[in-house]
Design a protein around this motif. Structure first.
Motif, PDB file in Angstrom:
ATOM      1  N   GLU A  74       0.825  -1.199   0.000  1.00 20.99           N
ATOM      2  CA  GLU A  74       0.000   0.000   0.000  1.00 20.99           C
ATOM      3  C   GLU A  74       0.867   1.260   0.000  1.00 20.99           C
ATOM      4  OE1 GLU A  74      -3.981   1.162   2.321  1.00 20.99           O
ATOM      5  OE2 GLU A  74      -2.211   0.979   3.632  1.00 20.99           O
ATOM      6  N   ASP A  75       1.889   1.291   0.835  1.00 22.81           N
ATOM      7  CA  ASP A  75       2.777   2.452   0.900  1.00 22.81           C
ATOM      8  C   ASP A  75       3.524   2.668  -0.412  1.00 22.81           C
ATOM      9  OD1 ASP A  75       1.930   2.918   3.493  1.00 22.81           O
ATOM     10  OD2 ASP A  75       3.742   2.083   4.426  1.00 22.81           O
ATOM     11  N   SER A  76       3.938   1.576  -1.064  1.00 25.63           N
ATOM     12  CA  SER A  76       4.658   1.720  -2.334  1.00 25.63           C
ATOM     13  C   SER A  76       3.749   2.331  -3.407  1.00 25.63           C
ATOM     14  CB  SER A  76       5.238   0.389  -2.808  1.00 25.63           C
ATOM     15  OG  SER A  76       4.227  -0.480  -3.268  1.00 25.63           O
ATOM     16  N   LEU A  77       2.475   1.964  -3.401  1.00 31.63           N
ATOM     17  CA  LEU A  77       1.535   2.552  -4.360  1.00 31.63           C
ATOM     18  C   LEU A  77       1.258   4.018  -4.024  1.00 31.63           C
ATOM     19  CD1 LEU A  77      -0.963  -0.418  -4.776  1.00 31.63           C
ATOM     20  CD2 LEU A  77       0.645   0.446  -6.485  1.00 31.63           C
ATOM     21  N   LYS A  78       1.128   4.323  -2.747  1.00 27.51           N
ATOM     22  CA  LYS A  78       0.911   5.713  -2.334  1.00 27.51           C
ATOM     23  C   LYS A  78       2.104   6.581  -2.707  1.00 27.51           C
ATOM     24  CE  LYS A  78      -2.304   4.947   1.486  1.00 27.51           C
ATOM     25  NZ  LYS A  78      -2.461   4.982   2.958  1.00 27.51           N
ATOM     26  N   ASP A  79       3.318   6.021  -2.582  1.00 29.49           N
ATOM     27  CA  ASP A  79       4.525   6.753  -2.969  1.00 29.49           C
ATOM     28  C   ASP A  79       4.528   7.090  -4.459  1.00 29.49           C
ATOM     29  OD1 ASP A  79       5.459   6.680  -0.363  1.00 29.49           O
ATOM     30  OD2 ASP A  79       6.890   5.046  -0.733  1.00 29.49           O
ATOM     31  N   ARG A  86      -8.630   4.054  -7.133  1.00 28.75           N
ATOM     32  CA  ARG A  86      -7.567   3.356  -7.879  1.00 28.75           C
ATOM     33  C   ARG A  86      -6.682   2.561  -6.924  1.00 28.75           C
ATOM     34  NH1 ARG A  86      -6.266   0.550 -12.049  1.00 28.75           N
ATOM     35  NH2 ARG A  86      -4.167   0.855 -12.774  1.00 28.75           N
ATOM     36  N   LEU A  87      -6.329   3.149  -5.792  1.00 28.47           N
ATOM     37  CA  LEU A  87      -5.533   2.450  -4.780  1.00 28.47           C
ATOM     38  C   LEU A  87      -6.286   1.223  -4.287  1.00 28.47           C
ATOM     39  CD1 LEU A  87      -3.085   2.269  -2.862  1.00 28.47           C
ATOM     40  CD2 LEU A  87      -4.353   3.748  -1.288  1.00 28.47           C
ATOM     41  N   HIS A  88      -7.550   1.402  -3.983  1.00 33.42           N
ATOM     42  CA  HIS A  88      -8.377   0.295  -3.495  1.00 33.42           C
ATOM     43  C   HIS A  88      -8.424  -0.840  -4.529  1.00 33.42           C
ATOM     44  CE1 HIS A  88     -11.514  -1.669  -1.192  1.00 33.42           C
ATOM     45  NE2 HIS A  88     -12.228  -1.768  -2.296  1.00 33.42           N
ATOM     46  N   ALA A  89      -8.639  -0.500  -5.785  1.00 33.05           N
ATOM     47  CA  ALA A  89      -8.721  -1.510  -6.849  1.00 33.05           C
ATOM     48  C   ALA A  89      -7.387  -2.246  -7.012  1.00 33.05           C
ATOM     49  CB  ALA A  89      -9.137  -0.857  -8.167  1.00 33.05           C
ATOM     50  N   LEU A  90      -6.287  -1.514  -6.989  1.00 33.99           N
ATOM     51  CA  LEU A  90      -4.974  -2.154  -7.144  1.00 33.99           C
ATOM     52  C   LEU A  90      -4.629  -3.037  -5.951  1.00 33.99           C
ATOM     53  CD1 LEU A  90      -2.899   0.726  -8.753  1.00 33.99           C
ATOM     54  CD2 LEU A  90      -3.668  -1.398  -9.846  1.00 33.99           C
ATOM     55  N   GLU A  97      -3.983 -11.740  -6.364  1.00 35.07           N
ATOM     56  CA  GLU A  97      -2.789 -12.378  -6.948  1.00 35.07           C
ATOM     57  C   GLU A  97      -1.965 -13.104  -5.893  1.00 35.07           C
ATOM     58  OE1 GLU A  97      -0.920  -8.996  -8.724  1.00 35.07           O
ATOM     59  OE2 GLU A  97      -2.176  -9.076 -10.527  1.00 35.07           O
ATOM     60  N   GLN A  98      -2.025 -12.648  -4.640  1.00 39.75           N
ATOM     61  CA  GLN A  98      -1.278 -13.270  -3.546  1.00 39.75           C
ATOM     62  C   GLN A  98      -2.023 -14.464  -2.955  1.00 39.75           C
ATOM     63  OE1 GLN A  98       1.898 -12.060  -3.130  1.00 39.75           O
ATOM     64  NE2 GLN A  98       1.160 -10.893  -4.870  1.00 39.75           N
ATOM     65  N   GLY A  99      -3.213 -14.745  -3.467  1.00 39.61           N
ATOM     66  CA  GLY A  99      -3.968 -15.906  -2.997  1.00 39.61           C
ATOM     67  C   GLY A  99      -5.018 -15.612  -1.955  1.00 39.61           C
ATOM     68  N   ALA A 100      -5.251 -14.333  -1.652  1.00 43.31           N
ATOM     69  CA  ALA A 100      -6.283 -13.985  -0.683  1.00 43.31           C
ATOM     70  C   ALA A 100      -7.639 -14.006  -1.386  1.00 43.31           C
ATOM     71  CB  ALA A 100      -6.020 -12.607  -0.087  1.00 43.31           C
ATOM     72  N   LYS A 101      -8.554 -14.766  -0.827  1.00 46.79           N
ATOM     73  CA  LYS A 101      -9.896 -14.843  -1.391  1.00 46.79           C
ATOM     74  C   LYS A 101     -10.625 -13.547  -1.074  1.00 46.79           C
ATOM     75  CE  LYS A 101     -14.048 -17.645  -1.268  1.00 46.79           C
ATOM     76  NZ  LYS A 101     -14.761 -18.679  -0.540  1.00 46.79           N
ATOM     77  N   MET A 102     -11.167 -12.922  -2.093  1.00 44.76           N
ATOM     78  CA  MET A 102     -11.808 -11.625  -1.909  1.00 44.76           C
ATOM     79  C   MET A 102     -13.326 -11.755  -2.001  1.00 44.76           C
ATOM     80  SD  MET A 102      -9.159  -9.791  -1.443  1.00 44.76           S
ATOM     81  CE  MET A 102      -9.885  -8.179  -1.428  1.00 44.76           C
ATOM     82  N   ILE A 103     -14.009 -10.928  -1.238  1.00 45.10           N
ATOM     83  CA  ILE A 103     -15.458 -10.834  -1.314  1.00 45.10           C
ATOM     84  C   ILE A 103     -15.779  -9.939  -2.506  1.00 45.10           C
ATOM     85  CG2 ILE A 103     -17.520  -9.981  -0.142  1.00 45.10           C
ATOM     86  CD1 ILE A 103     -15.995 -10.495   2.505  1.00 45.10           C
ATOM     87  N   LYS A 104     -16.723 -10.383  -3.348  1.00 44.56           N
ATOM     88  CA  LYS A 104     -17.080  -9.578  -4.505  1.00 44.56           C
ATOM     89  C   LYS A 104     -17.773  -8.293  -4.065  1.00 44.56           C
ATOM     90  CE  LYS A 104     -17.471 -13.141  -7.976  1.00 44.56           C
ATOM     91  NZ  LYS A 104     -18.295 -13.710  -9.037  1.00 44.56           N
ATOM     92  N   LEU A 105     -17.380  -7.196  -4.718  1.00 45.61           N
ATOM     93  CA  LEU A 105     -18.008  -5.913  -4.471  1.00 45.61           C
ATOM     94  C   LEU A 105     -19.365  -5.899  -5.166  1.00 45.61           C
ATOM     95  CD1 LEU A 105     -14.954  -3.553  -5.022  1.00 45.61           C
ATOM     96  CD2 LEU A 105     -15.914  -4.344  -2.849  1.00 45.61           C
TER      97      LEU A 105
END
Length: 110
Positions: A74-79, A86-90, A97-105
């Protein structure tokens, strides 16, 4: 893996939370209990249970390692000047991509 010292929390409290977070993640992974069920069992919000599970996934079972990985990304993207939606989407894309299962928006549901 070495546990990280967290700011503003005693070592004793860290151990209690580390153990609790590990148990919550293990229960979620190994049983059919829902996040709602875990929230009720541990007197947490469903959102907090979701955070614990996702961070454990990002840290290969270690909540604090997952937290550090999340914050570094998160900090690298903010930098780079990324913010807002856009930050939230990325971040969601990276966690997936890291394997965390996400809840659909809402807008991702059919």
């Amino acid at each position: 893996m070495r546990r990280l010292l967290m700011k503003g929390i005693s070592e004793e409290n860290q151990k209690i939370q580390f153990d609790r977070n590990s148990v919550i993640y293990k229960q979620y992974k190994d049983t059919d209990i829902t996040m709602d069920g875990l929230a009720d069992e541990y007197n947490l919000t469903k959102q907090r249970v979701w955070q614990i599970i996702r961070r454990c996934q990002l840290g290969n079972g270690d909540y604090y390692h997952g937290y550090v990985r999340y914050k570094e990304k998160e900090d690298s993207l903010k930098d780079l000047g990324v913010k807002g939606n856009r930050l939230h989407a990325l971040m969601r894309k990276w966690m997936t991509e890291q394997g965390a299962k996400m809840i659909k928006l809402r807008d991702e549901r059919e």
